[in-house]
Design an enzyme around this catalytic site. Structure first.
Site, mmCIF file in Angstrom:
data_model
loop_
_atom_site.group_PDB
_atom_site.id
_atom_site.type_symbol
_atom_site.label_atom_id
_atom_site.label_comp_id
_atom_site.label_asym_id
_atom_site.label_seq_id
_atom_site.Cartn_x
_atom_site.Cartn_y
_atom_site.Cartn_z
ATOM 1 C CE1 TYR A 96 -3.809 1.060 -1.245
ATOM 2 C CE2 TYR A 96 -3.638 2.654 0.505
ATOM 3 C CZ TYR A 96 -4.153 2.207 -0.584
ATOM 4 O OH TYR A 96 -4.946 3.202 -0.857
ATOM 5 N NE ARG A 137 -7.478 10.950 -4.586
ATOM 6 C CZ ARG A 137 -7.858 10.454 -3.413
ATOM 7 N NH1 ARG A 137 -8.499 11.151 -2.661
ATOM 8 N NH2 ARG A 137 -7.371 9.220 -3.070
ATOM 9 C CE LYS A 168 -7.202 1.609 0.275
ATOM 10 N NZ LYS A 168 -7.837 2.896 1.260
ATOM 11 C CD GLU A 198 -9.679 3.308 -1.828
ATOM 12 O OE1 GLU A 198 -10.708 2.893 -1.154
ATOM 13 O OE2 GLU A 198 -8.926 4.305 -1.579
ATOM 14 C CG ASP A 199 -7.667 6.368 -4.761
ATOM 15 O OD1 ASP A 199 -7.908 6.854 -3.327
ATOM 16 O OD2 ASP A 199 -6.615 5.923 -4.620
ATOM 17 C CG ASP A 214 -11.387 3.498 2.491
ATOM 18 O OD1 ASP A 214 -11.677 3.565 3.461
ATOM 19 O OD2 ASP A 214 -10.151 3.726 1.992
ATOM 20 C CG ASP A 215 -10.896 7.672 -1.499
ATOM 21 O OD1 ASP A 215 -9.588 7.550 -1.177
ATOM 22 O OD2 ASP A 215 -11.356 7.300 -2.561
ATOM 23 C CG ASN A 245 -1.754 8.725 2.066
ATOM 24 O OD1 ASN A 245 -1.034 8.830 2.972
ATOM 25 N ND2 ASN A 245 -2.945 8.147 1.969
HETATM 26 P P1 NAI Z 1 -9.514 16.471 -3.429
HETATM 27 O O1 NAI Z 1 -9.106 16.768 -4.614
HETATM 28 O O2 NAI Z 1 -10.851 15.972 -3.369
HETATM 29 O O3 NAI Z 1 -9.278 17.733 -2.388
HETATM 30 C C1 NAI Z 1 -8.203 18.282 -2.562
HETATM 31 C C2 NAI Z 1 -8.390 19.433 -1.570
HETATM 32 O O4 NAI Z 1 -7.191 20.447 -1.452
HETATM 33 C C3 NAI Z 1 -9.247 20.749 -2.366
HETATM 34 O O5 NAI Z 1 -10.023 21.236 -1.604
HETATM 35 C C4 NAI Z 1 -8.328 21.677 -2.925
HETATM 36 O O6 NAI Z 1 -8.873 23.213 -3.012
HETATM 37 C C5 NAI Z 1 -7.348 21.789 -1.692
HETATM 38 N N1 NAI Z 1 -6.002 22.388 -1.917
HETATM 39 C C6 NAI Z 1 -5.112 22.241 -2.885
HETATM 40 N N2 NAI Z 1 -4.144 23.141 -2.672
HETATM 41 C C7 NAI Z 1 -4.228 23.589 -1.373
HETATM 42 C C8 NAI Z 1 -3.433 24.406 -0.506
HETATM 43 N N3 NAI Z 1 -2.144 24.736 -1.198
HETATM 44 N N4 NAI Z 1 -3.747 24.500 0.714
HETATM 45 C C9 NAI Z 1 -5.015 24.093 1.098
HETATM 46 N N5 NAI Z 1 -5.602 23.359 0.296
HETATM 47 C C10 NAI Z 1 -5.416 23.168 -0.714
HETATM 48 O O7 NAI Z 1 -8.537 15.304 -2.790
HETATM 49 P P2 NAI Z 1 -8.773 14.321 -1.798
HETATM 50 O O8 NAI Z 1 -9.436 12.956 -2.382
HETATM 51 O O9 NAI Z 1 -9.364 14.804 -0.527
HETATM 52 O O10 NAI Z 1 -7.349 13.880 -1.147
HETATM 53 C C11 NAI Z 1 -6.447 14.762 -0.958
HETATM 54 C C12 NAI Z 1 -5.231 13.884 -0.299
HETATM 55 O O11 NAI Z 1 -5.694 13.210 0.995
HETATM 56 C C13 NAI Z 1 -4.654 13.184 -1.195
HETATM 57 O O12 NAI Z 1 -3.297 13.282 -0.913
HETATM 58 C C14 NAI Z 1 -4.958 11.837 -0.651
HETATM 59 O O13 NAI Z 1 -4.048 10.712 -0.866
HETATM 60 C C15 NAI Z 1 -5.071 11.900 0.836
HETATM 61 N N6 NAI Z 1 -5.981 11.028 1.483
HETATM 62 C C16 NAI Z 1 -5.401 10.413 2.609
HETATM 63 C C17 NAI Z 1 -5.835 9.593 3.224
HETATM 64 C C18 NAI Z 1 -5.340 8.888 4.365
HETATM 65 O O14 NAI Z 1 -4.184 9.156 4.924
HETATM 66 N N7 NAI Z 1 -6.004 8.149 5.230
HETATM 67 C C19 NAI Z 1 -7.282 9.038 2.679
HETATM 68 C C20 NAI Z 1 -7.794 9.942 1.402
HETATM 69 C C21 NAI Z 1 -7.057 10.795 0.819
#
Ligand code: NAI
Length: 546
Positions: free
Chosen positions: A98, A151, A169, A240-241, A263-264, A403
């Protein structure tokens, strides 16, 4: 146990079936009975010896991607050895199967591809998805993880290369919660990709076309949902994603009628909330007194925010006050009511505040006790931001959830050093322990793998028709309860991964109770729920065929 040999594949076909293959562990009697004599080296090995042989070789590899490839090949050869390795060495193997290694594997999926695993549905199958699903050789599927690859982690649109994620997963469903590997099905819904590099790459294995969108896309997903719920009526479907714009829509569209979750949005929310509950045991505060500053108002960020609101209202706060405790910053700045560019998820958290451009100004005004990073943007928790937060809270909670590791909002070292060792830190991808000021800090990994396998097992055990939000709140509380004082003494806010099966079983029991209390169960359950669930859990060991 003796099994019926009439329909058992024999000889080479048996060696090529990963769920039946024992390789060099086939006994003398099995070699005679199953036409294997001469097809294997003469020395009969034990499963433990096979595991050691694999590990010795795999650990010689110089890159984690090579180790990933070794593991993928093992999974395709012999599932028993694979799951024994992954289960017994989960701390070592999780970062390989993962995040972060799976991210690299997805980026190079076309080059490292060896053997197809799971199902690929695509635009080419429109109108025929039900028939295509019938090509899957097994009918008793209980967990499906599906992605359209738009994504992948924080790496963006990787199209069909995203298949590494459902495969990884589901391996975790088996390793962490003992869902039988033959009951798991990874699915890639290939609707094209807008990734120009991939489209120009002759080794790219997905459709070489831009993504379909709008009604055509929705109709394909709808066809999939209809077909899959008929083909595999007992399956839980994990989205997922998917990109933000589809993830929420499908969750809201299907969750009241289909056994599905995202899950996200929901798994991340649950694991983050659990981390907050445990962190509060270190910091000493109450949940209702916290102020959460989110960086990133997407699937993960607003998902966590919504579950936080549920948790806060369960503690007696009004919904309005709960939302006031969750401020969001996205790529355009603070999420406030005067903005006209907000989607529904963001609008729910828009604060009646003046727009502030500078993050330090926002911190000054809000005085957060916790920073939650889900922006996919590395380095967004700058030293100044961390220092400023440490001035607002005695023990600031800092979660850099993005991540893979390269996208984390800050490193563990930065979190501890910039707050004078006061931060309670967790990240989405693993970080090594940090020595600071003569102390050793063990970062927590806010890994969804603490949540979804247990939730899946609880649903499997009861046949729950749906996956209500309450299950994720319950899972968060249960996970937090699994954290010991010893964990907390080291600054670790999640249980050790070595206890993951016990943790998943405990979550499964709690989730099963929700299903029973809500009248959602469709399967009879054992009087002793815990023992019944333990009984269901697959253990990677050989059974005798003769
Ligand atoms: P998304 O695309 O839905 O959201 C990203 C958000 O970040 C948007 O609201 C965007 O406007 C904002 N953003 C962009 N640049 C920014 C900045 N400089 N400052 C503040 N906000 C900013 O993406 P999602 O699905 O929410 O994923 C975001 C991250 O979270 C990814 O890296 C993903 O891998 C991670 N993630 C981690 C998980 C975990 O650790 N358990 C689970 C799911 C996602």
């Amino acid at each position: 146990m003796k099994i019926d040999l009439t329909h058992m594949p024999r000889g080479l076909r048996l060696l090529q079936d990963p769920s039946l293959n024992k390789g060099t562990a086939f006994t003398e009697a099995e070699r005679d009975a199953l036409g294997l004599r001469g097809l294997l080296p003469p020395h009969v090995q034990t499963l433990d010896e096979q595991v050691q042989r694999f590990l010795v070789n795999q650990r010689k590899r110089s890159t984690t991607l090579e180790r990933y490839i070794d593991l993928a090949s093992l999974q395709d050869r012999n599932e028993t050895i694979y799951y024994r390795v992954v289960t017994e060495y989960i701390e070592e193997m999780m970062p390989l199967i993962y995040t972060p290694t799976v991210g690299q594997a997805c980026q190079q999926f076309g080059q490292i591809f060896r053997r197809s695993h799971g199902m690929y549905l695509s635009e080419k199958d429109r109108g025929n998805i039900a028939n295509v699903l019938n090509n899957w050789p097994r009918r008793d599927i209980r967990v499906i993880v599906i992605t359209d690859g738009e994504r992948i982690l924080g790496l963006g649109d990787l199209g069909a290369n995203g298949m590494g994620i459902p495969i990884g997963k589901l391996a975790l469903y088996t390793a962490c919660a003992g869902i039988h590997p033959t009951q798991c099905l990874p699915i890639m819904l290939d609707v094209g990709t807008n990734n120009k590099t991939l489209l120009a790459d002759p080794l790219y294995l997905g459709l070489h076309q831009p993504r379909i969108t709008g009604e055509r896309y929705d109709a394909l997903v709808e066809e999939f949902i209809t077909a899959v719920t008929q083909a595999f009526p007992k399956a839980l479907i994990q989205f997922e994603d998917f990109a933000n714009h589809n993830a929420f829509r499908y969750l809201y569209k299907y969750r009241d009628n289909v056994r599905m979750f995202n899950d996200d949005i929901q798994g991340t929310a649950s694991v983050a909330l659990a981390g907050i509950y445990s962190a509060l045991r270190i910091t000493g505060g109450q949940l209702r007194d916290q102020r959460f500053l989110f960086f990133g108002a997407g699937e993960a960020g607003t998902g966590v925010g919504e579950l936080m609101v549920s948790a806060l209202t369960a503690e007696g706060l009004s919904e309005a006050d709960a939302r006031k405790a969750c401020w969001f910053i996205d790529s355009k700045g603070l999420v406030v009511t005067s903005r006209t560019d907000l989607n529904e998820q963001k609008r729910n958290f828009a604060q009646d505040q003046p727009q502030m451009k500078e993050t330090l100004e926002i911190i000054q005004a809000f005085k957060p006790t916790a920073l939650i990073g889900a922006s996919g943007q590395p380095g967004t928790f700058t030293p100044q931001i961390l220092e400023a937060t440490a001035r607002c809270a005695e023990r600031p909670i800092v979660f850099a959830l993005s991540n893979p590791t390269s996208k984390a909002e800050c490193t563990a070292e930065q979190a501890y050093c910039c707050t004078g060792g006061k931060a309670v830190f967790a990240s989405g991808s693993p970080f090594d322990p940090v020595e600071f000021g003569g102390q050793r800090f063990v970062p927590g990994q806010g890994n969804n793998a603490y949540i979804f396998p247990g939730v899946g097992l609880g649903i499997l055990a009861t046949g729950s028709r749906l996956v209500p939000e309450e299950m994720f709140l319950t899972a968060a509380r249960t996970l937090a309860d699994c954290v010991t004082e010893y964990d907390l003494e080291q600054g670790r806010i999640y249980p050790s991964l070595t206890r993951i099966r016990e943790v998943s079983r405990t979550i499964a029991v709690a989730v099963a109770r929700v299903a029973l209390e809500r009248g959602l169960a469709t399967e009879p359950v054992a009087d002793d729920l815990e023992a019944g669930i333990e009984e269901l859990m697959y253990k990677p060991r050989y059974i005798s065929y003769v």
